[in-house]
Design an enzyme around this catalytic site. Structure first.
Site, mmCIF file in Angstrom:
data_model
loop_
_atom_site.group_PDB
_atom_site.id
_atom_site.type_symbol
_atom_site.label_atom_id
_atom_site.label_comp_id
_atom_site.label_asym_id
_atom_site.label_seq_id
_atom_site.Cartn_x
_atom_site.Cartn_y
_atom_site.Cartn_z
ATOM 1 N N HIS A 71 38.200 28.069 42.227
ATOM 2 C CA HIS A 71 39.269 28.702 41.452
ATOM 3 C C HIS A 71 39.467 30.157 41.895
ATOM 4 C CE1 HIS A 71 41.601 29.433 37.659
ATOM 5 N NE2 HIS A 71 41.192 30.666 37.898
ATOM 6 N N GLU A 72 38.388 30.909 41.864
ATOM 7 C CA GLU A 72 38.503 32.322 42.222
ATOM 8 C C GLU A 72 38.905 32.477 43.684
ATOM 9 O OE1 GLU A 72 38.776 34.370 39.940
ATOM 10 O OE2 GLU A 72 37.925 33.135 38.339
ATOM 11 N N HIS B 223 42.622 32.342 43.980
ATOM 12 C CA HIS B 223 43.227 33.662 43.726
ATOM 13 C C HIS B 223 43.105 34.536 44.976
ATOM 14 C CE1 HIS B 223 44.139 33.313 39.518
ATOM 15 N NE2 HIS B 223 42.890 33.135 39.140
ATOM 16 N N HIS C 123 45.677 33.825 47.499
ATOM 17 C CA HIS C 123 46.971 34.370 47.083
ATOM 18 C C HIS C 123 47.083 35.839 47.511
ATOM 19 C CE1 HIS C 123 50.007 34.293 43.432
ATOM 20 N NE2 HIS C 123 50.635 34.353 44.581
HETATM 21 ZN ZN LIG Z 1 42.121 32.416 37.331
#
Ligand SMILES: [Zn+2]
Length: 675
Positions: free
Chosen positions: A461-462, A465, A468
């Site tokens: 998940h991290e 990010h 991104h």
């Molecule tokens: Zn998040």
């Protein structure tokens, strides 16, 4: 002596020279940086030339470089490696910074120039990205109250400053409560706990200077304790302490702070002409209105609650078999769910764990990024703020793309949770700069460090990010990377979690810590099947928090937030044995700052999209379909906030998703008749 924070950073890739920076450097550096920024702002505001995009908007984009440097270093260490001096500095900085940025948004001469450009926007011959930055800058000023005059203006400044202070107190109270509490365990109390929990409890005991193993309130220790400990009395004690964070009375109690924050937010929204804080907040989101948010949440709530209610019956029956009568309690759910998982899925988390080595999971995240986007990762030896931190040089076709830093282990000086931040954001103006991106997690240490499946998902998940940020390819920093609508920002991160569940990824990277053997096929199948296990519970605890958050910010602010919370939970008939994922006194998403206030729903809003977006890969020929990966990078990962979120999603997918994809993804509705 020059201040090492403000000097040129001659380190590799201009990473902050942490080793040279002492806590005494922060305050003088911030003062100097704010002075320099003020001088830049004054020069822009008082420019005698008529406003142009270059002398106003671009000049604003270029200003404040020193502040960025100070704050990126300071907030990195204040969050991930705090100490009393840094906590004191944070208390000092928070009102100072609030006053500084309020000063800019209340600079009438500056606002007049921006407003003038806004009126003439069609004659300025701007690129799409420039037009977008102008719109966002103008909207930002208006929403900050720049158009307010007289008493309204003064009151707005007071509110903002007070809110900043309250947010910091909320966080620090929470940290204090988390640090304060631990529960000693005797050797007998360790019975039934798998090795990794015992190791983590011993390590926590060492850290606390206790005379043996302890349970702390760190999620990565207390959750497995609640899951595995057969001692109902200890589970209850630990659970009560965990859920009492921020509500223990005395100096660290957050309840009155929450009430004051909600009041001030409402007043702020009304000053700006909105009927509620939720209306104000959602204006800039993809969801747009409180009604659309509630609609989505309630569509998910009904099937989730139905599943949770039927699960509660099963778990209660299991508890009665243990000879315990009376209702299933919140400290029982995880324990019996784990037993059920073992019985029904025969998936033993303790047996699974040796296959989820931290280092191999990092490799897995990197490998997926390599196959999808051609990124390569080479370890980088640079001194960082803590010996647990690791860094990598990220390249593509031999070109430097970013520096990626991972700080994975839990420690007392780190706030709880996991997060990603850019110590430097991607931009091409005023000069080309490559991002420096950090992932901070709270995984239990070990040799080798082993993750739960949940931890592994957090890591992916991290890292989503981080992608991104790292793949961002825009001109202006203010719209770079994750500078997008709040309910869109979790799309890249939640989407990336899907790659952990790709069977070939687990088959390659989930290898046993001792034998090196890959995870047996049988176990792998069970892991994938079990990923949807207990989703009734997970969805209920999340949606309940999201609904309370929304209710807090719609209409009049509640005088007693705890009563309001009870009323909302009552209204949705909250299952007795499930607590909110975050109850009000420790709901940092909502009260530590403005970020997720009336925005906690956004994880789910994003999940609607991530389920649908991953399906696009599957439809196109598989998880590593290169054309889809390119479309994802071109339309979502590289574009930052350069276009409206809805537009970006449509460009990637060709349509918008419905809630069905999410319900299927969570296994809350059947995907085919035999399930
Ligand atoms: Zn998040």
């Amino acid at each position: 002596m020059t201040n090492p924070i403000l000097s040129a950073w001659t380190t590799p890739f201009e990473i902050a020279p942490f080793a040279e920076i002492s806590d005494d450097d922060f305050a003088p550096a911030l003062d100097k940086a704010m002075d320099a920024h003020n001088a830049q702002i004054d020069a822009i505001a008082n420019n005698s030339d008529p406003a142009s995009f270059a002398n106003t908007i671009e000049a604003l984009e270029a200003a404040g470089e020193q502040i960025d440097k100070v704050l990126s270093v300071f907030f990195t260490v204040a969050g991930a490696d705090s100490n009393p001096a840094r906590e004191e500095l944070q208390r000092e900085f928070s009102p100072k910074l609030s006053a500084h940025f309020s000063g800019i948004s209340s600079n009438k001469a500056l606002f007049r120039r921006v407003a003038d450009l806004w009126v003439r926007k069609d004659q300025l011959d701007l690129t799409d990205e420039q037009a977008r930055v102008l719109m966002l800058t103008h909207r930002g000023f208006v929403r900050a109250g720049s158009a307010l005059e007289g008493n309204d203006d003064t009151r707005m400044q007071e509110i903002k400053s007070r809110l900043a202070t309250l947010g910091t107190s909320f966080t620090q109270n929470l940290l204090a409560d988390e640090r304060e509490w631990f529960m000693n365990l005797t050797e007998n109390d360790l019975e039934g706990l798998p090795g990794f929990v015992v190791d983590a409890a011993r390590a926590a005991g060492d850290e606390k200077g206790a005379d043996g193993p302890v349970v702390t309130l760190s999620r990565s220790l207390i959750v497995p304790f609640l899951q595995f400990s057969p001692r109902r009395d200890l589970r209850e004690k630990a659970y009560r302490a965990w859920t009492a964070r921020g509500a223990n009375g005395g100096e660290t109690d957050n309840r009155e702070i929450a009430a004051e924050i909600l009041n001030l937010r409402e007043e702020r929204a009304k000053l700006l002409g909105y009927s509620s804080f939720a209306d104000y907040k959602l204006e800039t989101e993809m969801a747009r209105t409180p009604d659309r948010v509630r609609d989505l949440l309630m569509q998910v709530w009904e099937p989730a609650k139905a599943r949770a209610d039927s699960d509660a019956e099963t778990l209660t029956a299991m508890m009665q078999e243990d000879g315990i009568n009376g209702p299933l309690e919140a400290w029982d759910w995880r324990y019996y769910a784990e037993k059920r998982r073992k019985a029904e899925h025969d998936l033993d988390e303790a047996a699974l764990k040796p296959y989820l080595q931290l280092d191999r999971m990092i490799e897995a995240a990197f490998s997926c990024a390599n196959r999808l986007f051609g990124l390569e990762f080479a370890p980088l030896d640079v001194p960082l703020y803590h010996s647990d931190c690791r860094a990598w040089d990220v390249t593509r076709d031999g070109q430097h793309i970013a520096v990626f830093i991972g700080d994975y282990f839990a420690r007392g000086s780190k706030r709880s949770g996991a997060w990603c931040s850019a110590m430097r954001s991607q931009a091409k103006f005023p000069k080309v700069q490559a991002p420096v991106v950090i992932n901070v997690c709270n995984f239990a240490k070990g040799d080798p460090a082993l993750l739960s499946y949940d931890d592994a998902r957090t890591l992916f998940h991290e890292f989503g990010h981080a992608l991104h940020q790292m793949l961002s390819n825009v001109t202006y920093e203010s719209i770079s990377g994750t500078s997008v609508a709040r309910d869109f920002v979790e799309l890249p991160s939640q989407l990336y979690e899907h790659w952990l569940e790709v069977p070939e990824v687990l088959a390659e990277f989930a290898t046993h810590a001792e034998s090196g053997e890959p995870m047996p096929q049988d176990m792998l199948k069970k892991v994938l099947k079990a990923a949807n296990f207990d989703q009734g519970f997970q969805t209920v605890e999340y949606v309940a928090s999201a609904l309370v958050d929304l209710a807090f910010h719609e209409g009049e602010a509640p005088a007693d937030p705890m009563a309001k919370q009870a009323e909302v939970l009552d209204g949705i008939d909250m299952p007795h044995a499930i607590g909110m994922r975050h109850a009000t006194p420790h709901f940092a998403h909502v009260f530590a700052g403005d970020g997720y206030s009336s925005g906690y729903y956004s994880y789910m809003w994003s999940e609607v999209m991530d389920a649908d977006a991953f399906a696009a890969f599957e439809e196109a020929g598989g998880a590593f379909d290169t054309e889809r990966a390119k479309a994802l990078e071109d339309n979502i990962l590289s574009t930052g906030g350069s276009r409206e979120a809805e537009e970006l999603y449509l460009a990637f997918r060709g349509r918008l998703p419905g809630v069905e994809a999410l319900l299927k993804g969570r296994g809350l509705i059947a995907t085919c008749p035999d399930q």
